[in-house]
Design a protein around this motif. Structure first.
Motif, PDB file in Angstrom:
ATOM      1  N   SER A  74       0.840  -1.208   0.000  1.00 33.53           N
ATOM      2  CA  SER A  74       0.000   0.000   0.000  1.00 33.53           C
ATOM      3  C   SER A  74       0.868   1.249   0.000  1.00 33.53           C
ATOM      4  O   SER A  74       0.554   2.234  -0.668  1.00 33.53           O
ATOM      5  CB  SER A  74      -0.913   0.023   1.214  1.00 33.53           C
ATOM      6  N   ASP A 188      -5.709  -1.121  -4.977  1.00 35.39           N
ATOM      7  CA  ASP A 188      -5.125  -1.652  -3.750  1.00 35.39           C
ATOM      8  C   ASP A 188      -6.056  -2.687  -3.139  1.00 35.39           C
ATOM      9  O   ASP A 188      -7.041  -2.344  -2.486  1.00 35.39           O
ATOM     10  CB  ASP A 188      -4.863  -0.518  -2.753  1.00 35.39           C
ATOM     11  N   GLU A 189      -5.738  -3.934  -3.344  1.00 35.67           N
ATOM     12  CA  GLU A 189      -6.575  -5.039  -2.863  1.00 35.67           C
ATOM     13  C   GLU A 189      -8.058  -4.736  -3.039  1.00 35.67           C
ATOM     14  O   GLU A 189      -8.827  -4.743  -2.072  1.00 35.67           O
ATOM     15  CB  GLU A 189      -6.272  -5.328  -1.387  1.00 35.67           C
TER      16      GLU A 189
HETATM   17 MG   LIG Z   1      -2.218  -2.722   2.209  1.00 37.34          MG
END
Ligand SMILES: [Mg+2]
Ligand SMILES: Nc1ncnc2c1ncn2[C@@H]1O[C@H](COP(=O)(O)OP(=O)(O)O)[C@@H](O)[C@H]1O
Lengths: 293, 275
Positions: A74, A188-189
């Motif tokens: 991240s 991000d995910e």
């Molecule tokens: Mg993360």
């Protein structure tokens, strides 16, 4: 379904895709150790999250980043998005160094980050209107409608986020990120908070959408299958502190890909095993370092 | 043990009334017991002779309710008119106070420097009883009507100010990140993201402010004149306890209604967000 070309007027469409390069990126989170912090017992050591990340992403490539949790994925994505500054190194797009967020990069957030007070349509309109303030309203609306259609949300335009399921929220998130026609899509995910079935649906959707709207994509994921289904390249990161790129895998499967037939390609099992081994090795090392620091 | 649990879940006869209906019956029962004890105490002369019986109070309550808007001069008005006077003052003062508190709250929520600079003033003035401002108001305005508005306005400022500041400075960072990634201007971020995100907190502040303003108006009117507060004081001087009890009930009811209305407004701006 329309192609991306008809969706965007010529004067607003940026170059369709971009070359992204990360040059020697490190991120050091400064520690807290002032006397007030000590008084409040909230001191922390400085922490080198990532160090010396170098990566070249060719235009229109779909690249996944995978690594043990807490390794700095991240952090890296936020630096690419311009939301956070690298301590050393630089991000450049088509050779131009970027240091601030901008609409050339569309971001899909893990927790969807939809504005609760805006409807589905308003969330997307907000993005389009912010990025193209001079565009005629009718055109903004038609772009909004196109992308609502693209992610399969027709009929939900006037709903507010709290009336939607997690999967539908992330569809809005994806539509919002794409509607501004970014050169690079950062995720991000994006499916991390969804149940397995919904996650599968959305992965298939992303695969389908990407066939229509080829962009440079950086996807952070925890899922080996997700990475194999979607990526051209998979970047495997080591554990932190000072996480680095361990290896970059090429995923040579032809497109369009289908989840059901993916494991018939000869390389599938080799790649999967390599990723599993890497992840379990790194994760075990993280666990051990927790027990014996 | 398991047998008992089994019996408890299966053999228990289904209650005829749902919990809401049960609660309502209990409420009626408590009310009747209370009125009964009151009536009994009055007939047995347990209280001072000035204390009216429950039946007499209900009669007088009904008298006030049956004709709320009569007007025989400033000292003999129906309870509806008195309430309207107080409501007008509270709402006007509340609007003035909110018109100061919301912009100021936004400003100090957005700017750490302004926040730190203004904070000492707020922290010192906030705990002061609103009635302490009353003589100052009289000195400044030389007019009881304006003084009432002044006191109510000051009362209404603090909760709204503090809630607005809190809401504005604690907007979820992901919303701000969305605005940043889109390259939204500062102004657009404030109007389209920060203010709507802070709206539930702002309305919560307004709700508390209005509640306190309604508490304070009765006390302020006892000291000034007119309205329901003055009525309460006047009827004490006339030794009409039934009127005072009537006024208490009516003031409570109006406060409840205003609070509920703000509760609805709060839901309306929340869109499923917590708070
Ligand atoms: Mg993360
Ligand atoms: N603002 C911050 N201050 C200090 N440390 C941070 C901060 N943000 C993240 N970290 C640390 O950096 C590391 C990487 O975090 P993150 O990028 O969120 O990991 P990932 O996304 O790979 O799970 C973690 O150990 C985390 O504790």
């Amino acid at each position: 379904m329309q192609s991306s070309k008809t969706m965007l007027s010529p004067e607003t469409s940026a170059p369709a895709a971009a070359h992204l390069s990360l040059n020697n990126i490190s991120k050091l989170f400064p520690g807290r150790n002032s006397w007030t912090d000590r008084l409040l017992r909230r001191t922390s050591k400085e922490f080198m999250a990532i160090s010396n990340i170098n990566l070249e992403v060719a235009p229109n490539r779909f690249v996944s980043i995978i690594g043990p949790s807490g390794c700095g994925k991240s952090t890296l994505l936020n630096i690419i998005a311009g939301l956070s500054q690298p301590t050393t190194g630089s991000v450049s797009i088509n050779g131009q160094s970027v240091t601030a967020p901008g609409p050339d990069r569309g971001v899909v957030f893990q927790n969807y980050a939809l504005m609760p007070w805006m409807t589905v349509a308003e969330n997307i309109r907000f993005a389009v209107e912010t990025v193209y303030p001079t565009m005629p309203i009718a055109e903004q609306k038609s772009i909004m409608q196109d992308y609502i259609g693209l992610v399969g949300l027709r009929g939900a335009e006037t709903k507010h986020p709290h009336e939607l399921s997690g999967g539908m929220k992330q569809r809005v998130g994806i539509a919002r990120a794409l509607a501004i026609n970014p050169q690079i899509l950062l995720m991000d995910e994006p499916f991390g908070a969804l149940d397995a079935l919904t996650r599968g649906f959305l992965q298939d959707e992303v695969e389908r959408i990407w066939e229509q709207e080829r962009k440079t994509v950086i996807l952070i994921t925890h899922s080996i299958e997700e990475a194999l289904l979607l990526s051209d390249q998979i970047v495997m990161m080591t554990r932190g502190p000072a996480a680095q790129i361990a290896q970059v895998l090429d995923v040579p499967f032809p497109r369009p890909r289908r989840r059901e037939t993916l494991d018939q390609y000869p390389d599938y099992h080799r790649l999967k095993t390599a990723m599993e081994q890497h992840l379990s090795y790194e994760t075990r090392a993280v666990e051990e370092s927790r027990i014996r620091p | 043990m398991t047998n008992q649990a089994l019996r408890a879940t299966t053999a228990q006869p289904k209650p005829i009334l749902n919990p809401d209906q049960q609660a309502f019956l209990l409420f009626i029962a408590i009310l009747l017991v209370f009125l009964g004890l009151w009536e009994l105490g009055a007939t047995l002369k347990i209280f001072l002779p000035i204390m009216p019986s429950a039946s007499q109070t209900i009669q007088d309550f009904w008298f006030w309710m049956s004709d709320p808007f009569f007007d025989n001069g400033p000292n003999d008005q129906g309870i509806g008119l008195l309430l309207l006077t107080s409501l007008r003052r509270v709402l006007t003062g509340f609007l003035i106070g909110s018109a100061i508190a919301i912009p100021l709250g936004i400003l100090i929520g957005l700017s750490e420097v302004v926040s730190k600079a203004v904070d000492p003033f707020i922290q010192i003035l906030r705990p002061v009883s609103p009635l302490a401002w009353l003589p100052l108001g009289l000195a400044l305005m030389r007019d009881s009507e304006k003084t009432a508005l002044f006191v109510i306005a000051i009362t209404s400022i603090w909760p709204t100010l503090i809630n607005t500041k809190f809401g504005v400075s604690n907007v979820d960072v992901t919303y701000l990140n969305v605005a940043r990634t889109l390259g939204a201007s500062r102004w657009r971020t404030i109007t389209k993201v920060i203010l709507p995100a802070a709206a539930p907190n702002i309305v919560a502040g307004l709700r508390i402010s209005l509640g306190i303003a309604w508490l304070v108006i009765v006390a302020a009117e006892i000291l000034l004149s007119g309205g329901i507060g003055y009525f309460v004081w006047n009827e004490w001087n006339n030794l009409k306890i039934t009127s005072i009890i009537t006024a208490i009930l009516v003031v409570g009811l109006v406060g409840l209604i205003m609070d509920r209305l703000f509760g609805l407004l709060q839901n309306w701006v929340s869109f499923g967000q917590r708070s």
